[in-house]
Enzyme design. Structure first.
Site, PDB file in Angstrom:
ATOM      1  N   THR A 111      37.852  12.266  56.832  1.00 48.09           N
ATOM      2  CA  THR A 111      36.752  12.177  55.878  1.00 48.09           C
ATOM      3  C   THR A 111      37.245  12.322  54.439  1.00 48.09           C
ATOM      4  OG1 THR A 111      34.819  13.411  55.103  1.00 48.09           O
ATOM      5  CG2 THR A 111      36.419  14.651  56.366  1.00 48.09           C
ATOM      6  N   ASP A 112      36.462  11.803  53.498  1.00 47.85           N
ATOM      7  CA  ASP A 112      36.811  11.976  52.076  1.00 47.85           C
ATOM      8  C   ASP A 112      36.599  13.422  51.618  1.00 47.85           C
ATOM      9  OD1 ASP A 112      34.018  12.021  52.055  1.00 47.85           O
ATOM     10  OD2 ASP A 112      33.794  10.513  50.477  1.00 47.85           O
ATOM     11  N   GLU A 113      35.885  14.215  52.451  1.00 52.14           N
ATOM     12  CA  GLU A 113      35.546  15.575  52.008  1.00 52.14           C
ATOM     13  C   GLU A 113      36.783  16.461  51.865  1.00 52.14           C
ATOM     14  OE1 GLU A 113      31.980  17.188  53.719  1.00 52.14           O
ATOM     15  OE2 GLU A 113      31.270  15.210  54.291  1.00 52.14           O
ATOM     16  N   TYR A 118      33.960  22.902  57.285  1.00 49.64           N
ATOM     17  CA  TYR A 118      34.128  21.575  57.898  1.00 49.64           C
ATOM     18  C   TYR A 118      35.294  20.836  57.265  1.00 49.64           C
ATOM     19  CZ  TYR A 118      33.482  16.537  58.506  1.00 49.64           C
ATOM     20  OH  TYR A 118      33.701  15.205  58.756  1.00 49.64           O
ATOM     21  N   LYS A 127      39.003  19.701  58.840  1.00 47.26           N
ATOM     22  CA  LYS A 127      39.490  18.318  58.910  1.00 47.26           C
ATOM     23  C   LYS A 127      40.802  18.178  58.125  1.00 47.26           C
ATOM     24  CE  LYS A 127      37.797  15.062  60.439  1.00 47.26           C
ATOM     25  NZ  LYS A 127      37.847  14.429  61.799  1.00 47.26           N
TER      26      LYS A 127
END
Ligand code: NAD
Ligand code: TYD
Length: 356
Positions: A136-138, A161, A165
């Site tokens: 993810t870009d997060e 989260y 990741k």
């Protein structure tokens, strides 16, 4: 460029939102490839998402947990996979704030279990093998008003989260550098479309607008996300899997930034039109609620690399994608009803203290 053609592919998390779109694409596109979908069927996994392809000859569903190392070893022994596309994860930021441990277990420990199994199954013969980490870009953290995340933006995760990741991504790269495991990664922006669990903003808003319930907007609503049609993401995953360079990372995004409040306002307008309500009716449901802890202000992806090197571009304009998404949720009431009963009701009451 060498084009990778899988013969025995393991997809993890294939009963979830993105996973089910990817499984459908791969099962249809690669009829000669044996595809196994491994999923624990948590609250977010739903085999109804795959009803249309469940009888395909090249498709098998296996229920199991990626944190179970022995089970993974047996599965690899049985199917002799030459490739893995790893999507299984706990994926909702709010749940990670309430209960980080599930995220540590599945997203970090589960990923390491898979890496270990692939490493020992493939041993020294890594030629013709591929391990793909879907991320993810997060992991890149939060942007100010300007700038975009590129593949070289330093990781700066800020929620349990995104930290889980990021940790998994680091471990995937470590297995490439340390053991020569042939890995490839991608980091994508927010997805939307059919089969998304209605705890995420877009399906939650559609569901609540339909039932004339308050639509919760965190904080001032000025938080910005870059939205991508889920089928465009699945197409990008297929490309990175087939043609991506081993050891490399590809950012995937929609060039499509929206502030949450503007997005929900747009959804309200679409819903008013589709439900035959007077213009402005649904917007009255917008309810500002207490902000998410550590809420990242803005995400936006620079997707030039995947465009330049693999020829990928988003295919769908957001206006059309949202219309299609709303149509799908309105036409699939039973699906929504099935996934929003039971455990979800308890989560909703705890998270918002609002009627569902
Ligand atoms: P999702 O929550 O809809 O689906 C996750 C799936 O993983 C579910 O089917 C669940 O049952 C399964 N799963 C969870 N724990 C498991 C375990 N221990 N063992 C086996 N299966 C397990 O998630 P999603 O939105 O489809 O996201 C899929 C992947 O894509 C995730 O890795 C996520 O980080 C990544 N991603 C998501 C987005 C997005 O906008 N949704 C954007 C970029 C990247
Ligand atoms: P979400 O769909 O949870 O995705 P992510 O946190 O992974 O970006 O949330 C998208 C944006 O919408 C995010 O800024 C949080 C916000 N949001 C709300 O304002 N209200 C809500 O009820 C939810 C679920 C999200």
């Amino acid at each position: 460029m060498t084009h990778f053609l899988p013969q025995r592919l393991l997809i993890t998390g294939g009963a979830g939102f993105i996973g089910s779109h990817l499984v459908r694409l791969m099962v249809q596109k690669y009829p000669h490839c044996e595809i196994v979908n491994l999923d624990k069927l948590t609250y977010a996994g739903n085999l109804e998402n795959l009803r249309d392809i469940e009888d395909a000859e090249n498709y098998t569903f296996v229920k199991g947990d990626i944190t179970d190392a022995r089970f993974l070893d047996d599965l690899f022994y049985e199917y002799r996979f030459d490739s893995v596309i790893h999507l299984a994860a706990e994926s909702h930021v709010d749940r990670s704030i309430a209960n980080p441990m599930d995220f540590i277990m599945t997203n970090i420990v589960g990923t390491v279990c898979l890496l270990n199994t692939a490493r020992s199954a493939w041993h020294q013969a890594v030629e013709g093998k591929r391990f793909y980490q879907v991320s993810t870009d997060e992991v890149y953290g939060s942007l100010g008003d300007t700038g975009l995340f590129t593949e070289t933006t330093p990781y700066d995760p800020r929620s349990p989260y995104s930290a889980s990741k990021a940790s998994a991504d680091h471990l995937v790269r470590a297995y490439w550098h340390t053991y020569g495991l042939p890995v490839v990664l991608s980091n994508c922006s927010n997805n939307y479309g059919s089969y998304q669990f209605p705890e995420k903003l877009i399906p939650l808003a559609i569901h609540n607008i339909k039932h004339q319930k308050p639509v919760p907007i965190y904080g001032d609503g000025q938080y910005t996300r870059d939205w991508l049609w889920v089928e465009d993401h699945a197409r990008a995953i297929d490309l990175v899997f087939s043609d991506g360079k081993i050891g490399e990372t590809y950012n995937i995004g929609g060039h499509n930034e929206w502030r949450n409040i503007d997005l929900v306002q747009l959804l309200c307008n679409i819903m008013d039109r589709k439900l035959g309500r007077e213009a402005g009716t649904s917007a009255q449901l917008i309810t500002f609620v207490k902000d998410r802890a550590g809420h990242d202000r803005r995400y936006a992806i620079d997707a030039q690399k995947i465009g330049r090197e693999l020829g990928w571009q988003p295919s769908l304009q957001f206006a059309e994608g949202l219309e299609r998404t709303v149509d799908w949720y309105l036409a699939n009431d039973q699906w929504l009803h099935n996934v929003t009963s039971g455990d979800y009701l308890r989560y909703y009451a705890q998270q918002y203290g609002l009627p569902h």
